[in-house]
Structure formats: C-alpha cells, structure tokens
Design an enzyme around this catalytic site. Structure first.
Site, PDB file in Angstrom:
ATOM      1  N   ASN A 152     -10.330  -3.240  -6.800  1.00 44.50           N
ATOM      2  CA  ASN A 152      -9.576  -2.220  -7.594  1.00 44.50           C
ATOM      3  C   ASN A 152      -9.895  -2.111  -9.150  1.00 44.50           C
ATOM      4  OD1 ASN A 152      -6.624  -3.341  -5.960  1.00 44.50           O
ATOM      5  ND2 ASN A 152      -7.890  -1.909  -5.378  1.00 44.50           N
ATOM      6  N   ASP A 194       0.781  -1.277   0.005  1.00 44.41           N
ATOM      7  CA  ASP A 194      -0.072  -0.136   0.093  1.00 44.41           C
ATOM      8  C   ASP A 194       0.646   1.151  -0.066  1.00 44.41           C
ATOM      9  OD1 ASP A 194      -2.376   1.504  -0.093  1.00 44.41           O
ATOM     10  OD2 ASP A 194      -2.680   1.338   2.156  1.00 44.41           O
TER      11      ASP A 194
HETATM   12  C1  FPP Z   1      -2.106   0.053  -3.191  1.00 45.53           C
HETATM   13  O1  FPP Z   1      -1.574   1.129  -3.193  1.00 45.53           O
HETATM   14  C2  FPP Z   1      -1.625  -0.712  -4.233  1.00 45.53           C
HETATM   15  C3  FPP Z   1      -2.292  -1.252  -5.136  1.00 45.53           C
HETATM   16  C4  FPP Z   1      -3.756  -1.371  -5.434  1.00 45.53           C
HETATM   17  C5  FPP Z   1      -1.601  -2.006  -6.434  1.00 45.53           C
HETATM   18  C6  FPP Z   1      -0.252  -2.682  -6.003  1.00 45.53           C
HETATM   19  C7  FPP Z   1       0.214  -3.104  -7.513  1.00 45.53           C
HETATM   20  C8  FPP Z   1       1.642  -3.048  -7.858  1.00 45.53           C
HETATM   21  C9  FPP Z   1       2.742  -2.595  -6.857  1.00 45.53           C
HETATM   22  C10 FPP Z   1       2.049  -3.036  -9.324  1.00 45.53           C
HETATM   23  C11 FPP Z   1       1.901  -4.327  -9.663  1.00 45.53           C
HETATM   24  C12 FPP Z   1       2.783  -5.374  -9.146  1.00 45.53           C
HETATM   25  C13 FPP Z   1       3.502  -6.185  -9.589  1.00 45.53           C
HETATM   26  C14 FPP Z   1       4.363  -6.896  -8.659  1.00 45.53           C
HETATM   27  C15 FPP Z   1       3.681  -6.372 -11.108  1.00 45.53           C
HETATM   28  P1  FPP Z   1      -2.687   2.580  -3.530  1.00 45.53           P
HETATM   29  O2  FPP Z   1      -2.655   2.937  -4.914  1.00 45.53           O
HETATM   30  O3  FPP Z   1      -4.109   2.336  -3.134  1.00 45.53           O
HETATM   31  O4  FPP Z   1      -1.874   3.692  -2.607  1.00 45.53           O
HETATM   32  P2  FPP Z   1      -2.396   4.876  -1.939  1.00 45.53           P
HETATM   33  O5  FPP Z   1      -3.383   4.365  -0.905  1.00 45.53           O
HETATM   34  O6  FPP Z   1      -1.334   5.721  -1.430  1.00 45.53           O
HETATM   35  O7  FPP Z   1      -3.362   5.497  -2.997  1.00 45.53           O
END
Ligand code: FPP
Length: 246
Positions: free
Chosen positions: A75, A27
């Site tokens: 998501n 996150d």
């Molecule tokens: C949460 O951070 C993250 C996600 C919903 C996606 C995670 C995906 C990746 C790290 C990229 C793909 C992964 C691989 C391994 C290829 P957020 O976007 O909710 O962050 P925020 O809370 O700060 O908005």
C-alpha cells in the site's frame, strides 16, 4: 444441526459455536468514496468509523480473536496524500482505541513496525504492552503487513538461531515456524470476510488462513454492517470443515 444462542447481544440468534478467529479485509473504501464523487480519503475515514462499529459488535457477541487488514506492504505505492490520510487515521484511532474498547481487550499490531514514524511506532508498542494481559478479546491490526514478508521474517529468525547453534535445522516444525510469526499464540483464522466483491486473499495471513473458510460479499467496507457479519457467521456455521480429513 447447529445450536443457536439467543443470549448474545445480537438482534438475531447466532450460532452457539462462533469462529475462534475472524479476519476482515477492509476493502472498497475507495469505491465507496468514488460512488459519491468524494476523494478516496473520505472512503478511508468512513472505513475507519466502520472498523470501530464492527469491533464493538464483535465484542458484544463474544468473538475472541478478530483481525483487520489495515495497510499492506504494497500500500506504500499509493499516492502520498492517501497514505498520509491512513497514517493520520492510525494516529487518531490508536489514541481513541482505549475509549471505544471496553476493558479487557488485547491489541496486537501485525507487520513490520520499524518503518513507521517514531511517534506512531511508539504508540503502537505502548498500546500492545499496556493491553498484553487482557484476555476477553484480542484485536489484531495488520499494518505494513504482508503474508510473504511475515514468513520471510520468520525464516530469518530461525536461520539466525540455527547459525547461533540454538536450534538444529532438522528440528524445525510447523509449530516452530508459527511461533516466529507476528500472530504467535493466536489461533489460526477460521473465517475470512472480504467485502467489495473481490475474490482474493491479497497476501493476508497466508500461513494462518491455510484452512480458513471464506465469505465474500459485494457490500463495500464502509457499508458492511453487523447484520452482514451475522450473515457471514450463519453461513460459516453451515460449512463442513474437514481439515484434509473425510
Ligand atoms: C482497501 O480499500 C483499504 C485500505 C487499503 C486501507 C484500509 C484502511 C482503513 C479502513 C483506514 C484506517 C483504519 C483504521 C482502523 C484506523 P481500497 O482503498 O483498496 O478500496 P477500493 O478497492 O475501492 O479502491
């Protein structure tokens, strides 16, 4: 008193007994980008790079089962360009994973893969099949994953078996439910690590985390380092786990 192991490939001594399964909730990618005045997709790109770094480190120190929450069933509600970036990253990393993981790592995707584009789904299935016999480490990636969705999926499998006369509903046990989960055969989560300051599980492996310990840190996922992981492992080592006993 905890024993510490100096032989492992870590700058510091780590506890002798490491958790059998560490779950990472990646996150804070969006906030990482926002802090730098960049689009959210940059944050995901950095998050994916960090995933690679942390996976390598986990392998170096001898963790056996590691899982990552990469994309939840919720998501899909995000803006299309953000979802597209994450799908593109999956494509890139699935190809790359064979290069950056040394041999002997099994790869499992948790979640309903049927919704992905054919090429992506096929790559995921091929990677699972090609690595199924590896035993040193298991890397689990939760994609289009939701804990409640997983339990509903298990319930459908068991209900169908009962309808077909293969099982008697009164014989359904915790073990038979666990055998219908995407994590079949993988130990339950011992330690959940969630960076970015949020204090929740967000539908991640809710069955498998029934007795997990939790480690929260304000560091955002793209900045989460091997040193942060060491801190989490040392903190975990000091916890008293009683599994409902005394
Ligand atoms: C949460 O951070 C993250 C996600 C919903 C996606 C995670 C995906 C990746 C790290 C990229 C793909 C992964 C691989 C391994 C290829 P957020 O976007 O909710 O962050 P925020 O809370 O700060 O908005």
């Amino acid at each position: 008193m905890a024993l510490f192991n100096k032989k492992k490939n870590s700058p510091i001594a780590l506890p002798e007994k490491l958790p059998q399964h560490v779950g990472f909730i990646m996150d804070g990618n969006g906030r990482w980008a926002k802090k730098r005045g960049l689009p959210r997709s940059f944050g995901h790109r950095e998050g994916a790079k960090n995933f690679k770094k942390i996976v390598r480190y986990c392998k170096d120190i001898g963790l056996q089962n590691i899982s990552f929450y990469a994309f939840s069933t919720e998501n899909w509600q995000r803006p299309k360009d953000e979802v597209d970036t994450i799908m593109e990253l999956f494509r890139e990393y699935i190809v790359d994973v064979r290069n950056f993981l040394s041999e002997n790592t099994r790869m499992i995707f948790l979640g309903d893969k049927s919704v992905f584009d054919d090429d992506l789904r096929e790559k995921m299935i091929r990677l699972e099949e090609d690595t199924a016999h590896y035993t040193e480490m298991t890397l689990l990636m939760a994609v289009n994953y939701g804990g409640r969705d997983e339990i509903a999926h298990a319930a459908r499998i068991l209900a169908q078996k009962a309808k077909d006369g293969e099982i008697d509903p009164k014989d359904i046990t915790e073990e038979s439910v666990a055998d219908c989960l995407y994590t079949k055969g993988v130990p339950d989560v011992d330690l959940v690590i969630r960076p970015s300051g949020e204090l929740r599980l967000s539908n991640y492996l809710i069955w498998q985390c029934a007795y997990a310990e939790y480690y929260f840190t304000d560091v955002l996922w793209p900045d989460f380092s091997p040193e942060d992981l060491n801190k989490a492992l040392i903190d975990y080592d000091g916890r008293s786990r009683r599994f409902g006993g005394v």
